[in-house]
Design a protein around this motif. Structure first.
Motif, mmCIF file in Angstrom:
data_model
loop_
_atom_site.group_PDB
_atom_site.id
_atom_site.type_symbol
_atom_site.label_atom_id
_atom_site.label_comp_id
_atom_site.label_asym_id
_atom_site.label_seq_id
_atom_site.Cartn_x
_atom_site.Cartn_y
_atom_site.Cartn_z
ATOM 1 N N SER A 265 0.858 -1.185 0.000
ATOM 2 C CA SER A 265 0.000 0.000 0.000
ATOM 3 C C SER A 265 0.892 1.232 0.000
ATOM 4 C CB SER A 265 -0.900 0.012 1.244
ATOM 5 O OG SER A 265 -1.762 -1.098 1.247
ATOM 6 N N SER A 266 0.349 2.352 -0.470
ATOM 7 C CA SER A 266 1.190 3.551 -0.523
ATOM 8 C C SER A 266 0.345 4.803 -0.401
ATOM 9 C CB SER A 266 1.995 3.588 -1.825
ATOM 10 O OG SER A 266 1.145 3.769 -2.946
ATOM 11 N N HIS A 267 1.002 5.888 -0.026
ATOM 12 C CA HIS A 267 0.383 7.199 0.076
ATOM 13 C C HIS A 267 1.403 8.242 -0.350
ATOM 14 C CE1 HIS A 267 -2.861 5.385 2.476
ATOM 15 N NE2 HIS A 267 -1.892 4.689 3.051
ATOM 16 N N PHE A 268 0.921 9.322 -0.937
ATOM 17 C CA PHE A 268 1.803 10.402 -1.349
ATOM 18 C C PHE A 268 1.902 11.455 -0.245
ATOM 19 C CE2 PHE A 268 2.775 9.259 -5.632
ATOM 20 C CZ PHE A 268 1.713 8.472 -6.046
ATOM 21 N N ALA A 269 3.084 12.052 -0.146
ATOM 22 C CA ALA A 269 3.311 13.095 0.849
ATOM 23 C C ALA A 269 4.412 14.025 0.360
ATOM 24 C CB ALA A 269 3.707 12.486 2.200
ATOM 25 N N GLU A 270 4.356 15.257 0.824
ATOM 26 C CA GLU A 270 5.445 16.204 0.566
ATOM 27 C C GLU A 270 6.510 16.001 1.639
ATOM 28 O OE1 GLU A 270 5.066 17.547 -2.142
ATOM 29 O OE2 GLU A 270 2.895 17.637 -2.445
ATOM 30 N N VAL A 271 7.766 15.996 1.227
ATOM 31 C CA VAL A 271 8.845 15.699 2.160
ATOM 32 C C VAL A 271 9.811 16.873 2.253
ATOM 33 C CG1 VAL A 271 10.756 14.147 2.720
ATOM 34 C CG2 VAL A 271 8.654 13.221 1.714
ATOM 35 N N PHE A 272 10.115 17.251 3.491
ATOM 36 C CA PHE A 272 11.160 18.230 3.788
ATOM 37 C C PHE A 272 12.290 17.505 4.508
ATOM 38 C CE2 PHE A 272 7.539 20.862 3.068
ATOM 39 C CZ PHE A 272 8.008 22.118 2.683
ATOM 40 N N LEU A 273 13.514 17.697 4.059
ATOM 41 C CA LEU A 273 14.687 17.101 4.683
ATOM 42 C C LEU A 273 15.570 18.217 5.218
ATOM 43 C CD1 LEU A 273 16.568 14.719 5.347
ATOM 44 C CD2 LEU A 273 17.457 14.877 3.017
ATOM 45 N N ASN A 274 15.723 18.242 6.529
ATOM 46 C CA ASN A 274 16.501 19.299 7.181
ATOM 47 C C ASN A 274 16.033 20.681 6.724
ATOM 48 O OD1 ASN A 274 18.108 17.483 8.671
ATOM 49 N ND2 ASN A 274 19.473 17.189 6.920
ATOM 50 N N ASN A 275 14.696 20.849 6.735
ATOM 51 C CA ASN A 275 14.023 22.111 6.423
ATOM 52 C C ASN A 275 14.140 22.533 4.962
ATOM 53 O OD1 ASN A 275 13.123 22.530 9.078
ATOM 54 N ND2 ASN A 275 15.095 23.407 9.658
ATOM 55 N N VAL A 276 14.504 21.612 4.080
ATOM 56 C CA VAL A 276 14.553 21.887 2.640
ATOM 57 C C VAL A 276 13.542 20.977 1.948
ATOM 58 C CG1 VAL A 276 15.950 21.825 0.541
ATOM 59 C CG2 VAL A 276 16.967 22.591 2.710
ATOM 60 N N PHE A 277 12.683 21.556 1.125
ATOM 61 C CA PHE A 277 11.692 20.780 0.387
ATOM 62 C C PHE A 277 12.392 19.912 -0.645
ATOM 63 C CE2 PHE A 277 8.680 20.673 -3.335
ATOM 64 C CZ PHE A 277 7.780 19.785 -2.771
ATOM 65 N N ILE A 278 12.134 18.590 -0.613
ATOM 66 C CA ILE A 278 12.780 17.684 -1.566
ATOM 67 C C ILE A 278 11.768 16.983 -2.470
ATOM 68 C CG2 ILE A 278 14.842 17.345 -0.168
ATOM 69 C CD1 ILE A 278 13.709 14.586 0.642
ATOM 70 N N GLY A 279 10.503 17.403 -2.425
ATOM 71 C CA GLY A 279 9.552 16.926 -3.407
ATOM 72 C C GLY A 279 8.465 16.022 -2.873
ATOM 73 N N CYS A 280 7.645 15.551 -3.813
ATOM 74 C CA CYS A 280 6.567 14.616 -3.506
ATOM 75 C C CYS A 280 7.116 13.199 -3.537
ATOM 76 C CB CYS A 280 5.449 14.766 -4.527
ATOM 77 S SG CYS A 280 4.095 13.584 -4.307
ATOM 78 N N TYR A 281 6.870 12.452 -2.484
ATOM 79 C CA TYR A 281 7.327 11.068 -2.372
ATOM 80 C C TYR A 281 6.136 10.143 -2.171
ATOM 81 C CZ TYR A 281 12.328 12.063 -2.164
ATOM 82 O OH TYR A 281 13.615 12.439 -2.485
ATOM 83 N N GLN A 282 6.341 8.900 -2.584
ATOM 84 C CA GLN A 282 5.346 7.849 -2.376
ATOM 85 C C GLN A 282 5.825 6.997 -1.208
ATOM 86 O OE1 GLN A 282 4.717 5.502 -5.872
ATOM 87 N NE2 GLN A 282 2.724 4.738 -5.210
ATOM 88 N N ILE A 283 5.089 7.058 -0.110
ATOM 89 C CA ILE A 283 5.469 6.337 1.103
ATOM 90 C C ILE A 283 4.813 4.970 1.061
ATOM 91 C CG2 ILE A 283 5.713 6.531 3.595
ATOM 92 C CD1 ILE A 283 6.717 8.972 1.878
ATOM 93 N N THR A 284 5.612 3.916 1.171
ATOM 94 C CA THR A 284 5.077 2.583 0.967
ATOM 95 C C THR A 284 5.712 1.566 1.901
ATOM 96 O OG1 THR A 284 4.659 0.882 -0.712
ATOM 97 C CG2 THR A 284 6.749 2.048 -0.841
#
Length: 493
Positions: free
Chosen positions: A228-247
């Motif tokens: 199963s998966s869900h999409f989320a926006e990801v910030f790494l160390n306060n920098v936006f790194i894009g839309c990821y599929q969490i699975t």
């Protein structure tokens, strides 16, 4: 924290809608920066469409305590029977809020206020210890994660975890995939608790839908388990790194590949892709990495799975391989092989011809099953390799074991029956694509602002298709053509 540029702000809908037709209604609804100076840089005008009011605000807006302004032609406005004053009363807009415009006669017109924060998707904040970079697929980096569920899923407060890179051709691209591990089982975005989770970048897939589409087909199939998966926006160390599929991670577990304490999960792979500590065995035709359980080369459990897979292969390539009692069906769960094969063949999945990411599982006393399915970012016609961009032609059936199964008329008969089933579900699958693409509407803009993958060539894609709508339309039309070609081609066998 200047992640949200003025250029991006122009995306927000600033239009005003004329008075609605109800007797008592809202004429205007907006969020004024004068009443919300801490959270808004500019006034946000909301769109009124019938009894629905919608709009979008930039990320880092605290929508749990925003003060709206409004004009209406009733005598009062209420939320949960509590009187509301324009420019005074704050509300939590993390979920839909229902406002009532009350008339002189006590009748009400009810409006749904749906405010999109950033892209409307959950937001994941990952912070590594001392801001250290994640530069290895082998070594974990310690850190924390917190999740804003966007009113869709439960939030996750800051929690300790560790994270490392993952993937083969995807690792080292501008947008990297990651593997994350908690000390104890933790629920992510409404899924069952587990220790290990994967963040897929989908850098090669401009729709970001190919893995999800295949998994949706897997959930329609006879396979025991599909991620199963869900999409989320990801910030790494306060920098936006894009839309990821969490699975889910493909692994043994009661909520994942459930083979119990004594069962096996193996991956058909290549020697060049194995890690130094991987335990594997080879038959005369394939190499299998043992993912579960933990075994030592030569011990009883290692010997059992090696001997079983070898016996299955020997039966498959024997002269009497089609015999339903003594042939390959004695060892292989044919139902799972049929559905696993069809999903990968429909997608023309480049790695699925028993090359890599081809999983099998076995519970002692049962038969060897194919699955789960995995890794479809270079599939469904987006790869310029071996003419896999074409919706016509067989591909997966040339793989080891698979080419042998194709020589059994009984196997072909089962393929015809199951392909008819998947063809009957075509509109359901297209519906999944449409709905998910719509949910990614704003996310695609932000992701492309970060990586500029639309309108430019990305290896190993087949073509530059331009807009996101073009990418999604290509995926759907390719899938439609692929199913039609396979149906006709199978009928001739």
């Amino acid at each position: 924290m200047a992640f949200f540029s003025c250029k991006k702000e122009t995306i927000i809908n600033q239009s005003l809608i004329a008075e609605t037709a109800s007797t008592y209604n809202f004429i205007k609804f907006w969020f004024d920066t004068a009443q919300n100076p801490l959270y808004l840089n500019s006034t946000i005008s909301m769109t009124i469409d019938g009894n629905s009011i919608t709009g979008r605000v930039p990320y880092y807006t605290n929508i749990t305590s925003l003060i709206p302004s409004f004009e209406m032609n009733g005598v009062s406005v209420t939320v949960n029977d509590s009187a509301q004053t324009s420019g005074v009363n704050a509300q939590n807009f993390k979920k839909v809020v229902y406002y009532n415009v009350v008339g002189e006669d006590g009748t009400k017109s009810t409006y749904t206020i749906n405010l999109t924060n950033f892209t409307g998707l959950p937001v994941i904040n990952i912070k590594t210890a001392d801001g250290i970079a994640i530069s290895s697929k082998d070594d974990y980096v310690t850190g924390t994660i917190s999740i804003d569920g966007a009113g869709i899923y439960d939030d996750l407060s800051e929690t300790l975890m560790k994270i490392k890179g993952r993937g083969n051709s995807t690792w080292g691209q501008p947008k990297n995939p990651y593997k994350m591990k908690f000390d104890s089982k933790t629920a992510i975005l409404g899924e069952a608790k587990a220790k290990t989770w994967v963040l897929l970048a989908n850098y090669f897939d401009n729709t970001m839908l190919r893995n999800g589409t295949a998994w949706f087909m897997g959930q329609l199939s006879n396979l025991d388990w599909t991620p199963s998966s869900h999409f989320a926006e990801v910030f790494l160390n306060n920098v936006f790194i894009g839309c990821y599929q969490i699975t889910d991670q493909v692994e043994e577990g009661s909520n994942r590949v459930n083979v119990g304490d004594d069962g096996y999960l193996v991956e058909v792979d290549q020697l060049s892709r194995l890690d130094a500590d991987d335990i594997y065995f080879q038959t005369s035709r394939i190499l299998c990495s043992i993912k579960a359980p933990d075994v030592t080369e030569g011990d009883e459990q290692y010997t059992y799975i090696k001997d079983y897979v070898t016996a299955a292969e020997n039966a498959l390539y024997a002269d009497n391989f089609t015999d339903p009692e003594e042939g390959y069906a004695k060892y292989l769960d044919v139902t799972s092989f049929v559905d696993w094969y069809l999903i990968n063949e429909i997608a023309r999945n480049t790695d699925a011809a028993f090359v890599s990411s081809c999983y099998m599982n076995l519970i002692p006393g049962g038969k060897l099953k194919m699955g789960p399915i995995w890794d479809f970012d270079i599939a469904f016609g987006n790869v310029n390799y071996n003419t896999n961009y074409s919706p016509e032609g067989w591909y997966i059936n040339g793989g080891l074991w698979l080419e042998r199964l194709w020589k059994d008329p009984a196997f072909i008969a089962k393929l015809k029956t199951r392909l008819a089933y998947f063809k009957s579900e075509e509109n359901t699958i297209l519906g999944y694509i449409n709905n998910t693409a719509t949910s990614l509407n704003y996310s695609v803009i932000e992701n492309n602002n970060k990586y500029q993958t639309l309108y430019t060539y990305t290896w190993p894609n087949y073509a530059i298709l331009g807009s996101y709508d073009n990418e999604v339309l290509y995926l759907k039309t390719w899938l439609h053509s692929r199913l039609a070609w396979m149906e006709t081609a199978l009928d001739t066998l």
